[in-house]
Design a protein around this motif. Structure first.
Motif, PDB file in Angstrom:
ATOM      1  N   GLU A 202       0.835  -1.208   0.000  1.00 31.94           N
ATOM      2  CA  GLU A 202       0.000   0.000   0.000  1.00 31.94           C
ATOM      3  C   GLU A 202       0.867   1.255   0.000  1.00 31.94           C
ATOM      4  O   GLU A 202       0.562   2.235  -0.694  1.00 31.94           O
ATOM      5  N   ASP A 203       1.947   1.235   0.779  1.00 29.13           N
ATOM      6  CA  ASP A 203       2.847   2.392   0.803  1.00 29.13           C
ATOM      7  C   ASP A 203       3.495   2.608  -0.565  1.00 29.13           C
ATOM      8  O   ASP A 203       3.607   3.740  -1.049  1.00 29.13           O
ATOM      9  N   VAL A 204       3.923   1.522  -1.184  1.00 32.19           N
ATOM     10  CA  VAL A 204       4.531   1.615  -2.512  1.00 32.19           C
ATOM     11  C   VAL A 204       3.520   2.159  -3.516  1.00 32.19           C
ATOM     12  O   VAL A 204       3.826   3.047  -4.320  1.00 32.19           O
ATOM     13  N   ALA A 205       2.312   1.631  -3.473  1.00 31.18           N
ATOM     14  CA  ALA A 205       1.272   2.063  -4.412  1.00 31.18           C
ATOM     15  C   ALA A 205       0.966   3.548  -4.262  1.00 31.18           C
ATOM     16  O   ALA A 205       0.802   4.254  -5.269  1.00 31.18           O
ATOM     17  N   ARG A 206       0.904   4.035  -3.027  1.00 33.11           N
ATOM     18  CA  ARG A 206       0.613   5.457  -2.817  1.00 33.11           C
ATOM     19  C   ARG A 206       1.700   6.329  -3.437  1.00 33.11           C
ATOM     20  O   ARG A 206       1.416   7.355  -4.052  1.00 33.11           O
ATOM     21  N   ASN A 207       2.945   5.926  -3.280  1.00 34.23           N
ATOM     22  CA  ASN A 207       4.038   6.702  -3.866  1.00 34.23           C
ATOM     23  C   ASN A 207       4.013   6.650  -5.389  1.00 34.23           C
ATOM     24  O   ASN A 207       4.262   7.654  -6.060  1.00 34.23           O
ATOM     25  N   LEU A 208       3.681   5.493  -5.961  1.00 28.54           N
ATOM     26  CA  LEU A 208       3.614   5.386  -7.423  1.00 28.54           C
ATOM     27  C   LEU A 208       2.462   6.222  -7.974  1.00 28.54           C
ATOM     28  O   LEU A 208       2.580   6.805  -9.063  1.00 28.54           O
ATOM     29  N   VAL A 209       1.362   6.278  -7.250  1.00 30.34           N
ATOM     30  CA  VAL A 209       0.242   7.126  -7.679  1.00 30.34           C
ATOM     31  C   VAL A 209       0.673   8.588  -7.728  1.00 30.34           C
ATOM     32  O   VAL A 209       0.356   9.318  -8.674  1.00 30.34           O
ATOM     33  N   MET A 210       1.428   9.015  -6.733  1.00 34.99           N
ATOM     34  CA  MET A 210       1.884  10.398  -6.709  1.00 34.99           C
ATOM     35  C   MET A 210       2.887  10.676  -7.828  1.00 34.99           C
ATOM     36  O   MET A 210       2.905  11.768  -8.399  1.00 34.99           O
TER      37      MET A 210
END
Length: 256
Positions: free
Chosen positions: A9-17
Protein backbone atom coordinates in the motif's frame (compact mmCIF):
# COMPACT_ATOMS: atom_id res chain seq x y z
CA UNK A 1 7.14 -10.24 -6.65
CA UNK A 2 4.54 -10.01 -3.86
CA UNK A 3 4.90 -7.57 -0.99
CA UNK A 4 3.37 -7.52 2.49
CA UNK A 5 0.04 -5.71 2.40
CA UNK A 6 1.11 -2.61 4.33
CA UNK A 7 4.30 -2.26 2.31
CA UNK A 8 2.43 -2.77 -0.95
CA UNK A 9 0.00 0.00 0.00
CA UNK A 10 2.85 2.39 0.80
CA UNK A 11 4.53 1.61 -2.51
CA UNK A 12 1.27 2.06 -4.41
CA UNK A 13 0.61 5.46 -2.82
CA UNK A 14 4.04 6.70 -3.87
CA UNK A 15 3.61 5.39 -7.42
CA UNK A 16 0.24 7.13 -7.68
CA UNK A 17 1.88 10.40 -6.71
CA UNK A 18 4.62 9.86 -9.29
CA UNK A 19 1.99 9.45 -12.00
CA UNK A 20 0.02 12.48 -10.83
CA UNK A 21 2.99 14.84 -10.58
CA UNK A 22 5.20 13.67 -13.43
CA UNK A 23 4.04 16.33 -15.91
CA UNK A 24 3.33 19.26 -13.59
CA UNK A 25 6.07 18.84 -10.98
CA UNK A 26 8.77 16.40 -12.16
CA UNK A 27 11.09 17.09 -9.23
CA UNK A 28 8.41 16.18 -6.72
CA UNK A 29 7.50 13.12 -8.75
CA UNK A 30 11.16 12.14 -8.65
CA UNK A 31 11.19 12.44 -4.87
CA UNK A 32 8.23 10.06 -4.56
CA UNK A 33 9.85 7.63 -7.00
CA UNK A 34 13.00 7.43 -4.89
CA UNK A 35 10.95 6.49 -1.84
CA UNK A 36 9.10 3.79 -3.78
CA UNK A 37 12.46 2.53 -5.00
CA UNK A 38 13.81 2.25 -1.47
CA UNK A 39 10.70 0.37 -0.42
CA UNK A 40 10.54 -2.13 -3.28
CA UNK A 41 13.48 -2.15 -5.64
CA UNK A 42 12.69 -5.67 -6.86
CA UNK A 43 9.36 -4.61 -8.38
CA UNK A 44 9.63 -3.91 -12.10
CA UNK A 45 6.87 -1.28 -12.06
CA UNK A 46 8.79 0.64 -9.39
CA UNK A 47 11.99 0.58 -11.44
CA UNK A 48 10.08 1.77 -14.52
CA UNK A 49 8.39 4.61 -12.62
CA UNK A 50 11.74 5.63 -11.16
CA UNK A 51 13.16 5.63 -14.67
CA UNK A 52 10.47 7.92 -16.05
CA UNK A 53 10.79 10.29 -13.09
CA UNK A 54 14.55 10.49 -13.62
CA UNK A 55 14.01 10.95 -17.37
CA UNK A 56 11.57 13.82 -16.74
CA UNK A 57 14.20 15.59 -14.63
CA UNK A 58 16.91 14.97 -17.26
CA UNK A 59 18.85 12.53 -15.08
CA UNK A 60 19.48 10.38 -18.12
CA UNK A 61 22.16 8.06 -16.73
CA UNK A 62 19.96 7.22 -13.76
CA UNK A 63 16.90 6.79 -15.98
CA UNK A 64 18.77 4.44 -18.29
CA UNK A 65 19.91 2.29 -15.37
CA UNK A 66 16.35 1.99 -14.06
CA UNK A 67 14.92 1.16 -17.49
CA UNK A 68 17.55 -1.52 -17.97
CA UNK A 69 16.71 -3.01 -14.58
CA UNK A 70 12.99 -3.07 -15.41
CA UNK A 71 13.70 -4.70 -18.76
CA UNK A 72 15.79 -7.42 -17.13
CA UNK A 73 12.95 -8.17 -14.72
CA UNK A 74 10.21 -8.34 -17.33
CA UNK A 75 11.98 -9.26 -20.57
CA UNK A 76 9.84 -6.63 -22.33
CA UNK A 77 11.18 -4.43 -25.14
CA UNK A 78 8.59 -1.73 -24.52
CA UNK A 79 11.14 0.67 -23.00
CA UNK A 80 13.62 0.33 -25.88
CA UNK A 81 12.81 3.72 -27.51
CA UNK A 82 13.06 5.71 -24.30
CA UNK A 83 16.30 3.90 -23.44
CA UNK A 84 17.66 5.01 -26.81
CA UNK A 85 16.52 8.56 -26.11
CA UNK A 86 18.43 8.46 -22.82
CA UNK A 87 21.53 7.73 -24.89
CA UNK A 88 20.78 10.90 -26.84
CA UNK A 89 20.38 12.81 -23.59
CA UNK A 90 23.81 11.57 -22.52
CA UNK A 91 25.32 12.96 -25.73
CA UNK A 92 25.66 9.56 -27.40
CA UNK A 93 23.44 9.77 -30.52
CA UNK A 94 25.51 7.10 -32.25
CA UNK A 95 24.41 4.60 -29.59
CA UNK A 96 20.78 5.61 -30.11
CA UNK A 97 21.24 4.95 -33.83
CA UNK A 98 22.77 1.56 -33.10
CA UNK A 99 19.77 0.66 -30.93
CA UNK A 100 17.44 1.70 -33.77
CA UNK A 101 18.94 -1.11 -35.84
CA UNK A 102 18.68 -3.83 -33.20
CA UNK A 103 16.22 -6.80 -33.46
CA UNK A 104 14.32 -5.47 -30.43
CA UNK A 105 12.76 -2.77 -32.63
CA UNK A 106 10.92 -5.40 -34.68
CA UNK A 107 9.30 -6.68 -31.49
CA UNK A 108 7.79 -3.29 -30.66
CA UNK A 109 4.14 -2.55 -31.37
CA UNK A 110 3.29 0.11 -33.95
CA UNK A 111 3.37 2.96 -31.43
CA UNK A 112 6.77 1.80 -30.19
CA UNK A 113 8.16 1.57 -33.71
CA UNK A 114 7.00 5.12 -34.48
CA UNK A 115 8.57 6.30 -31.24
CA UNK A 116 11.82 4.60 -32.20
CA UNK A 117 11.69 6.35 -35.59
CA UNK A 118 11.31 9.70 -33.82
CA UNK A 119 14.28 8.95 -31.59
CA UNK A 120 16.40 7.85 -34.56
CA UNK A 121 15.54 11.03 -36.46
CA UNK A 122 16.47 13.08 -33.41
CA UNK A 123 19.80 11.25 -33.22
CA UNK A 124 20.44 12.05 -36.88
CA UNK A 125 19.81 15.72 -36.17
CA UNK A 126 22.11 15.56 -33.13
CA UNK A 127 24.85 14.42 -35.50
CA UNK A 128 24.10 17.23 -37.97
CA UNK A 129 22.53 14.86 -40.52
CA UNK A 130 19.36 16.83 -41.21
CA UNK A 131 18.61 15.29 -44.61
CA UNK A 132 19.00 11.80 -43.13
CA UNK A 133 16.62 12.79 -40.33
CA UNK A 134 14.00 13.81 -42.91
CA UNK A 135 14.37 10.50 -44.73
CA UNK A 136 14.13 8.59 -41.42
CA UNK A 137 10.75 10.18 -40.71
CA UNK A 138 9.34 9.41 -44.16
CA UNK A 139 7.23 6.31 -43.67
CA UNK A 140 3.83 4.76 -44.30
CA UNK A 141 2.72 6.11 -40.90
CA UNK A 142 3.63 9.66 -41.97
CA UNK A 143 1.91 9.30 -45.34
CA UNK A 144 -1.27 7.82 -43.86
CA UNK A 145 -4.34 10.04 -43.56
CA UNK A 146 -5.48 8.04 -40.53
CA UNK A 147 -4.98 9.74 -37.18
CA UNK A 148 -3.41 7.80 -34.32
CA UNK A 149 -2.07 8.99 -30.96
CA UNK A 150 1.42 9.33 -32.43
CA UNK A 151 0.31 11.18 -35.60
CA UNK A 152 0.63 14.79 -34.35
CA UNK A 153 4.15 14.26 -33.00
CA UNK A 154 5.32 12.43 -36.11
CA UNK A 155 4.01 15.14 -38.44
CA UNK A 156 5.39 17.85 -36.18
CA UNK A 157 8.86 16.26 -36.11
CA UNK A 158 8.81 16.03 -39.90
CA UNK A 159 7.77 19.68 -40.24
CA UNK A 160 10.47 20.77 -37.82
CA UNK A 161 13.12 18.81 -39.73
CA UNK A 162 11.98 20.34 -43.02
CA UNK A 163 12.22 23.80 -41.52
CA UNK A 164 15.73 23.08 -40.24
CA UNK A 165 16.64 22.10 -43.80
CA UNK A 166 15.34 25.44 -45.11
CA UNK A 167 12.28 23.92 -46.79
CA UNK A 168 9.86 26.47 -45.34
CA UNK A 169 6.86 25.92 -47.62
CA UNK A 170 6.85 22.19 -46.98
CA UNK A 171 7.36 22.80 -43.28
CA UNK A 172 4.33 25.09 -43.18
CA UNK A 173 2.25 22.38 -44.89
CA UNK A 174 3.27 19.73 -42.38
CA UNK A 175 2.84 21.96 -39.34
CA UNK A 176 -0.69 22.46 -40.64
CA UNK A 177 -1.19 18.70 -40.92
CA UNK A 178 0.14 18.25 -37.41
CA UNK A 179 -2.31 20.86 -36.14
CA UNK A 180 -5.21 19.11 -37.86
CA UNK A 181 -4.40 15.88 -36.04
CA UNK A 182 -3.54 17.49 -32.70
CA UNK A 183 -6.91 17.60 -30.97
CA UNK A 184 -5.37 17.55 -27.49
CA UNK A 185 -2.81 20.30 -28.03
CA UNK A 186 0.15 17.99 -27.46
CA UNK A 187 2.34 20.09 -29.77
CA UNK A 188 2.79 23.82 -30.37
CA UNK A 189 2.07 23.45 -34.09
CA UNK A 190 -0.30 26.42 -34.05
CA UNK A 191 2.41 28.68 -32.61
CA UNK A 192 4.93 27.46 -35.17
CA UNK A 193 2.51 28.17 -38.00
CA UNK A 194 1.83 31.64 -36.64
CA UNK A 195 5.56 32.29 -36.42
CA UNK A 196 6.07 31.21 -40.02
CA UNK A 197 3.24 33.47 -41.14
CA UNK A 198 4.60 36.44 -39.19
CA UNK A 199 1.63 36.60 -36.83
CA UNK A 200 2.30 38.25 -33.47
CA UNK A 201 0.02 37.83 -30.48
CA UNK A 202 -0.56 41.05 -28.57
CA UNK A 203 -1.79 41.24 -25.00
CA UNK A 204 -5.11 43.11 -25.09
CA UNK A 205 -4.44 44.46 -21.60
CA UNK A 206 -2.25 47.54 -21.58
CA UNK A 207 0.60 47.91 -19.14
CA UNK A 208 -1.38 50.49 -17.17
CA UNK A 209 -4.28 48.08 -16.78
CA UNK A 210 -1.97 45.33 -15.60
CA UNK A 211 -0.22 47.62 -13.11
CA UNK A 212 -3.46 48.87 -11.63
CA UNK A 213 -5.09 45.47 -11.29
CA UNK A 214 -5.29 44.39 -7.64
CA UNK A 215 -3.25 41.37 -6.69
CA UNK A 216 -4.70 39.09 -4.06
CA UNK A 217 -3.45 35.90 -2.52
CA UNK A 218 -5.27 32.77 -3.71
CA UNK A 219 -7.73 31.34 -1.29
CA UNK A 220 -6.98 27.97 0.21
CA UNK A 221 -8.93 25.13 -1.37
CA UNK A 222 -9.58 21.52 -0.63
CA UNK A 223 -7.39 20.63 -3.60
CA UNK A 224 -4.35 21.43 -1.50
CA UNK A 225 -5.14 18.40 0.62
CA UNK A 226 -4.90 16.07 -2.39
CA UNK A 227 -1.09 16.15 -2.55
CA UNK A 228 0.23 13.76 0.04
CA UNK A 229 3.58 13.97 1.72
CA UNK A 230 5.96 11.25 0.57
CA UNK A 231 5.69 8.02 2.52
CA UNK A 232 9.03 7.64 4.23
CA UNK A 233 10.56 4.18 4.31
CA UNK A 234 11.53 2.68 7.64
CA UNK A 235 14.01 -0.06 8.30
CA UNK A 236 11.18 -2.57 8.77
CA UNK A 237 9.38 -1.54 5.59
CA UNK A 238 12.22 -1.70 3.09
CA UNK A 239 12.67 -4.51 0.64
CA UNK A 240 15.33 -6.70 2.23
CA UNK A 241 16.75 -7.76 -1.15
CA UNK A 242 17.55 -4.37 -2.62
CA UNK A 243 19.24 -4.86 -6.00
CA UNK A 244 20.03 -1.28 -6.97
CA UNK A 245 23.78 -1.58 -7.06
CA UNK A 246 23.74 -5.06 -8.61
CA UNK A 247 21.41 -3.99 -11.40
CA UNK A 248 23.64 -1.19 -12.56
CA UNK A 249 26.76 -3.36 -12.43
CA UNK A 250 25.33 -6.21 -14.53
CA UNK A 251 24.82 -4.24 -17.74
CA UNK A 252 27.63 -3.10 -19.93
CA UNK A 253 27.32 -0.08 -22.21
CA UNK A 254 25.12 -0.30 -25.28
CA UNK A 255 27.35 -1.05 -28.20
CA UNK A 256 27.38 1.47 -31.04
Amino acid sequence: MSLPKTLAEDVARNLVMVARLLDEDPEQAYAYSRIALRLASRVAAVREAAGFAAYATQKYAEALAEFRASRRMTGSVELWPVMADCERGLGRPERAMAMAGEPEVQKLDKAGQVEMRLVAAGARRDMGQIDAAIVTLQSSELASSAVHPWTPRLRYAYADALLAAGREDEAREWFGKALEADKDGSTDASDRLAELDGVEFVDVLGDDDEDSAPVSAPAATDADDDVEAPVVATADDRDDDDLDDEDDDEDGPVKA
